[in-house]
Design an enzyme around this catalytic site. Sequence first.
Site, PDB file in Angstrom:
ATOM      1  N   LYS A  32     -11.186 -30.442 -12.111  1.00  0.00           N
ATOM      2  CA  LYS A  32     -11.262 -31.769 -11.494  1.00  0.00           C
ATOM      3  C   LYS A  32     -10.714 -32.834 -12.443  1.00  0.00           C
ATOM      4  CE  LYS A  32     -14.580 -35.329 -10.285  1.00  0.00           C
ATOM      5  NZ  LYS A  32     -16.020 -35.707 -10.288  1.00  0.00           N
ATOM      6  N   ASP A  69     -14.141 -34.281  -5.557  1.00  0.00           N
ATOM      7  CA  ASP A  69     -15.490 -34.591  -6.008  1.00  0.00           C
ATOM      8  C   ASP A  69     -16.433 -34.522  -4.800  1.00  0.00           C
ATOM      9  OD1 ASP A  69     -14.936 -36.841  -4.537  1.00  0.00           O
ATOM     10  OD2 ASP A  69     -15.487 -38.271  -6.104  1.00  0.00           O
TER      11      ASP A  69
END
Length: 218
Positions: A127, A145
């Site tokens: 991420k 997310d």
Amino acid sequence: MTKPAKQLDYHTIHEIFTRFAASDPEPKGELNHVNAYTLVVAVALSAQATDVGVNKATEKLFKIADTPEKMLALGEDGLIEHIKTIGLYRNKAKNVMKLSQILADDYDGQVPSSRAALVSLPGVGRKTANVVLNMWWHYPAQAVDTHIFRVGNRTGICPGKNVDVVERAIEDNIPVEFQHHAHHWLILHGRYVCKARKPVCANCIIRDLCIFEDKNYE
């Protein structure tokens, strides 16, 4: 947990992102940074923390430690003094010092521009790497997310049982002209409109296209 929705068709997704683009042509990430290094640090610090809280902590930090070398000179204790208001700050401080040392030793103080190199750094996962690739090098990487996972499944834009599946769904189903800004539009939509507990459907510009069954118009 959000129940996975069915996948929307191409034309609906295209219309959704056409509206996002018209409403906010140049969406920006909300983590403050001054270069690629401070972006890596800011994103690493943001795990299980808010962007607002990270920005408050880094406001003074990045004025004195905006390179790996300066961060190493500041030291772990000095770093902790700046970030101790952030959750998990001790572990995050250790990772920042370790990744700073690696960048100084192996990359001449520069942040590498490959995902593999980025995720090899302590405290940097896929991420974080995708955020850096997208925001700094303008590569259409998709950082999934909790907001994107929720919005993707609620709306049917990019449904999936986990973040990896949702990331692939974004890449596969969102038209290429919207790929660069896709994750920012989805994050901001999830943060301010399609909220977890009480979505603001009355203010949603895609409410007529969204297939979420429990719309809230209060």
